[in-house]
Design a protein around this motif. Structure first.
Motif, PDB file in Angstrom:
ATOM      1  N   VAL A  81      52.134  58.894  29.359  1.00 51.65           N
ATOM      2  CA  VAL A  81      51.449  59.566  30.462  1.00 51.65           C
ATOM      3  C   VAL A  81      50.266  58.683  30.855  1.00 51.65           C
ATOM      4  CG1 VAL A  81      50.161  61.612  31.207  1.00 51.65           C
ATOM      5  CG2 VAL A  81      52.137  61.865  29.675  1.00 51.65           C
ATOM      6  N   LEU A  82      50.367  58.065  32.018  1.00 53.47           N
ATOM      7  CA  LEU A  82      49.360  57.097  32.446  1.00 53.47           C
ATOM      8  C   LEU A  82      48.117  57.761  33.031  1.00 53.47           C
ATOM      9  CD1 LEU A  82      51.792  54.551  34.115  1.00 53.47           C
ATOM     10  CD2 LEU A  82      50.749  54.381  31.862  1.00 53.47           C
ATOM     11  N   ASP A  83      48.313  58.926  33.649  1.00 49.96           N
ATOM     12  CA  ASP A  83      47.160  59.610  34.236  1.00 49.96           C
ATOM     13  C   ASP A  83      47.566  61.018  34.651  1.00 49.96           C
ATOM     14  OD1 ASP A  83      44.573  60.022  35.123  1.00 49.96           O
ATOM     15  OD2 ASP A  83      44.556  58.321  36.501  1.00 49.96           O
ATOM     16  N   HIS A  84      46.565  61.823  34.849  1.00 52.14           N
ATOM     17  CA  HIS A  84      46.724  63.134  35.481  1.00 52.14           C
ATOM     18  C   HIS A  84      45.601  63.215  36.507  1.00 52.14           C
ATOM     19  CE1 HIS A  84      47.120  67.814  35.027  1.00 52.14           C
ATOM     20  NE2 HIS A  84      47.082  67.411  36.290  1.00 52.14           N
ATOM     21  N   ILE A  85      45.972  63.298  37.751  1.00 53.72           N
ATOM     22  CA  ILE A  85      44.996  63.226  38.841  1.00 53.72           C
ATOM     23  C   ILE A  85      44.888  64.585  39.522  1.00 53.72           C
ATOM     24  CG2 ILE A  85      44.455  62.162  41.070  1.00 53.72           C
ATOM     25  CD1 ILE A  85      45.989  59.662  40.001  1.00 53.72           C
ATOM     26  N   ILE A  86      43.665  65.019  39.708  1.00 54.95           N
ATOM     27  CA  ILE A  86      43.403  66.276  40.401  1.00 54.95           C
ATOM     28  C   ILE A  86      42.871  65.962  41.792  1.00 54.95           C
ATOM     29  CG2 ILE A  86      42.013  68.386  40.445  1.00 54.95           C
ATOM     30  CD1 ILE A  86      41.915  68.207  37.374  1.00 54.95           C
ATOM     31  N   VAL A  87      43.528  66.515  42.798  1.00 54.85           N
ATOM     32  CA  VAL A  87      43.083  66.353  44.182  1.00 54.85           C
ATOM     33  C   VAL A  87      42.338  67.622  44.579  1.00 54.85           C
ATOM     34  CG1 VAL A  87      43.800  66.037  46.577  1.00 54.85           C
ATOM     35  CG2 VAL A  87      45.026  64.851  44.743  1.00 54.85           C
ATOM     36  N   ALA A  88      41.064  67.467  44.921  1.00 52.14           N
ATOM     37  CA  ALA A  88      40.235  68.615  45.295  1.00 52.14           C
ATOM     38  C   ALA A  88      39.457  68.254  46.552  1.00 52.14           C
ATOM     39  CB  ALA A  88      39.274  68.971  44.159  1.00 52.14           C
ATOM     40  N   GLY A  89      39.916  68.752  47.688  1.00 48.78           N
ATOM     41  CA  GLY A  89      39.269  68.389  48.949  1.00 48.78           C
ATOM     42  C   GLY A  89      39.412  66.897  49.188  1.00 48.78           C
ATOM     43  N   ASN A  90      38.300  66.230  49.404  1.00 50.24           N
ATOM     44  CA  ASN A  90      38.311  64.783  49.647  1.00 50.24           C
ATOM     45  C   ASN A  90      38.101  63.980  48.372  1.00 50.24           C
ATOM     46  OD1 ASN A  90      38.686  64.966  52.483  1.00 50.24           O
ATOM     47  ND2 ASN A  90      36.530  65.496  52.729  1.00 50.24           N
ATOM     48  N   ARG A  91      38.130  64.637  47.230  1.00 47.25           N
ATOM     49  CA  ARG A  91      37.889  63.943  45.967  1.00 47.25           C
ATOM     50  C   ARG A  91      39.122  63.951  45.080  1.00 47.25           C
ATOM     51  NH1 ARG A  91      32.742  67.471  44.411  1.00 47.25           N
ATOM     52  NH2 ARG A  91      34.180  68.993  45.346  1.00 47.25           N
ATOM     53  N   GLY A 111      56.826  55.396  32.428  1.00 46.81           N
ATOM     54  CA  GLY A 111      55.539  56.072  32.451  1.00 46.81           C
ATOM     55  C   GLY A 111      55.515  57.151  33.518  1.00 46.81           C
ATOM     56  N   ILE A 112      54.561  58.063  33.402  1.00 48.99           N
ATOM     57  CA  ILE A 112      54.437  59.170  34.348  1.00 48.99           C
ATOM     58  C   ILE A 112      52.976  59.378  34.716  1.00 48.99           C
ATOM     59  CG2 ILE A 112      54.697  61.671  34.668  1.00 48.99           C
ATOM     60  CD1 ILE A 112      57.122  61.659  32.961  1.00 48.99           C
ATOM     61  N   ILE A 113      52.747  59.657  35.979  1.00 45.88           N
ATOM     62  CA  ILE A 113      51.448  60.132  36.432  1.00 45.88           C
ATOM     63  C   ILE A 113      51.649  61.566  36.898  1.00 45.88           C
ATOM     64  CG2 ILE A 113      49.617  59.921  38.165  1.00 45.88           C
ATOM     65  CD1 ILE A 113      50.189  56.935  38.282  1.00 45.88           C
ATOM     66  N   PHE A 114      50.886  62.481  36.333  1.00 43.50           N
ATOM     67  CA  PHE A 114      50.913  63.862  36.793  1.00 43.50           C
ATOM     68  C   PHE A 114      49.802  64.065  37.812  1.00 43.50           C
ATOM     69  CE2 PHE A 114      52.743  64.356  32.458  1.00 43.50           C
ATOM     70  CZ  PHE A 114      53.993  64.816  32.844  1.00 43.50           C
ATOM     71  N   ALA A 115      49.998  65.017  38.692  1.00 40.72           N
ATOM     72  CA  ALA A 115      48.972  65.302  39.700  1.00 40.72           C
ATOM     73  C   ALA A 115      49.094  66.743  40.159  1.00 40.72           C
ATOM     74  CB  ALA A 115      49.133  64.373  40.903  1.00 40.72           C
ATOM     75  N   HIS A 116      47.963  67.333  40.462  1.00 38.30           N
ATOM     76  CA  HIS A 116      47.974  68.637  41.113  1.00 38.30           C
ATOM     77  C   HIS A 116      46.690  68.813  41.902  1.00 38.30           C
ATOM     78  CE1 HIS A 116      45.507  70.045  37.691  1.00 38.30           C
ATOM     79  NE2 HIS A 116      45.232  71.129  38.418  1.00 38.30           N
ATOM     80  N   ASN A 117      46.670  69.824  42.725  1.00 36.60           N
ATOM     81  CA  ASN A 117      45.521  70.065  43.588  1.00 36.60           C
ATOM     82  C   ASN A 117      44.733  71.283  43.137  1.00 36.60           C
ATOM     83  OD1 ASN A 117      47.797  71.695  44.404  1.00 36.60           O
ATOM     84  ND2 ASN A 117      46.597  72.310  46.190  1.00 36.60           N
ATOM     85  N   HIS A 118      43.451  71.290  43.485  1.00 38.77           N
ATOM     86  CA  HIS A 118      42.592  72.451  43.296  1.00 38.77           C
ATOM     87  C   HIS A 118      42.152  72.932  44.674  1.00 38.77           C
ATOM     88  CE1 HIS A 118      41.131  71.745  38.847  1.00 38.77           C
ATOM     89  NE2 HIS A 118      42.410  72.080  38.934  1.00 38.77           N
ATOM     90  N   PRO A 119      42.788  73.966  45.214  1.00 42.64           N
ATOM     91  CA  PRO A 119      42.410  74.457  46.548  1.00 42.64           C
ATOM     92  C   PRO A 119      40.941  74.877  46.627  1.00 42.64           C
ATOM     93  CG  PRO A 119      44.525  75.373  45.894  1.00 42.64           C
ATOM     94  CD  PRO A 119      43.961  74.695  44.693  1.00 42.64           C
ATOM     95  N   SER A 120      40.332  75.202  45.489  1.00 41.61           N
ATOM     96  CA  SER A 120      38.925  75.607  45.465  1.00 41.61           C
ATOM     97  C   SER A 120      37.990  74.472  45.854  1.00 41.61           C
ATOM     98  CB  SER A 120      38.551  76.108  44.067  1.00 41.61           C
ATOM     99  OG  SER A 120      38.629  75.038  43.126  1.00 41.61           O
ATOM    100  N   GLY A 121      38.473  73.228  45.746  1.00 46.71           N
ATOM    101  CA  GLY A 121      37.633  72.075  46.043  1.00 46.71           C
ATOM    102  C   GLY A 121      36.875  71.558  44.843  1.00 46.71           C
ATOM    103  N   VAL A 122      37.016  72.224  43.696  1.00 44.11           N
ATOM    104  CA  VAL A 122      36.343  71.798  42.452  1.00 44.11           C
ATOM    105  C   VAL A 122      37.266  70.849  41.707  1.00 44.11           C
ATOM    106  CG1 VAL A 122      35.368  72.562  40.252  1.00 44.11           C
ATOM    107  CG2 VAL A 122      35.075  73.970  42.305  1.00 44.11           C
TER     108      VAL A 122
END
Length: 224
Positions: free
Chosen positions: A204-214, A168-179
């Motif tokens: 694909v188990l999940d795709h997680i977006i990191v935006a600021g503290n969320r 399985g795979i978890i994808f992740a990326h960040n949003h520098p905008s904070g959104v």
């Protein structure tokens, strides 16, 4: 004022020993790390100055070497120490993902991804390759820059997944905008990768977006 001149209960190290690390402010914790101040400022005052100059603890630790050495009271040696501490934190969290059922503990995944991606000023897209027990085998950055459906090549992701024998795979990326809301490009890319990986029975188990503290989860939003 020298730290030694402060009441014992106000000195960071003594306070930590008596009350625990959570009782200390960011500046007090940073003062323990700095150990000494500079002319006209003790370690706490220097810590407060550094935080004020960069705006937050996160921005201080994410400073480039060029920006960091411009700050009063620190230089290349302290930059190296800061980077070493940050890397130790990353490895500590990664070790937890290796030893625990990673996908069974979403908060552990969020914590690890946050320290990897939060505060970056450019987008980074990464993959966490998991075994059949949902434990972390390997993580890697697939792309840096503006994310769109053409940014990441499914063929390369499939090759890597087979190389690591991932289930399985978890994808992740960040949003520098904070959104934290997924963009259209995020959804298209995820669907494209999901279809390619389904052909070799890798989920694909999940795709997680990191935006600021969320952190926003595609799985929790019903987008997978």
């Amino acid at each position: 004022m020298q730290l030694s001149a402060l009441p014992e209960q106000s000195r960071p190290r003594e306070k930590l020993l008596a009350l625990g690390p959570s009782s200390l402010s960011d500046a007090e914790l940073l003062a323990i790390f700095l150990r000494t101040g500079v002319s006209g400022m003790n370690a706490i005052e220097l810590a407060e100055s550094l935080l004020a100059q960069r705006g937050s603890l996160q921005r201080l630790f994410n400073s480039t070497q060029h920006d960091f050495v411009q700050l009063r009271g620190v230089g290349d040696a302290k930059y190296v120490q800061f980077q070493a501490v940050l890397e130790l934190c990353k490895r500590y969290l990664k070790e937890g993902c290796h030893r625990e059922v990673c996908f069974g503990n979403p908060q552990r995944v969020y914590d690890y991804l946050s320290i990897q991606l939060k505060g970056l000023e450019h987008e980074v897209f990464m993959a966490l390759y998991l075994d059949s027990q949902n434990q972390l085998i390997k993580d890697e950055v697939l792309f840096s820059g503006t994310i769109n459906a053409a940014s990441v090549y499914p063929r390369e992701v499939v090759k890597a997944a087979l190389k690591y024998n991932a289930a399985g795979i978890i994808f992740a990326h960040n949003h520098p905008s904070g959104v934290s809301e997924p963009s259209y490009a995020d959804k298209v890319l995820t669907e494209k990768l999901q279809k390619a990986l389904s052909l070799i029975d890798i989920k694909v188990l999940d795709h997680i977006i990191v935006a600021g503290n969320r952190c926003a989860s595609f799985a929790e939003m019903g987008l997978l």
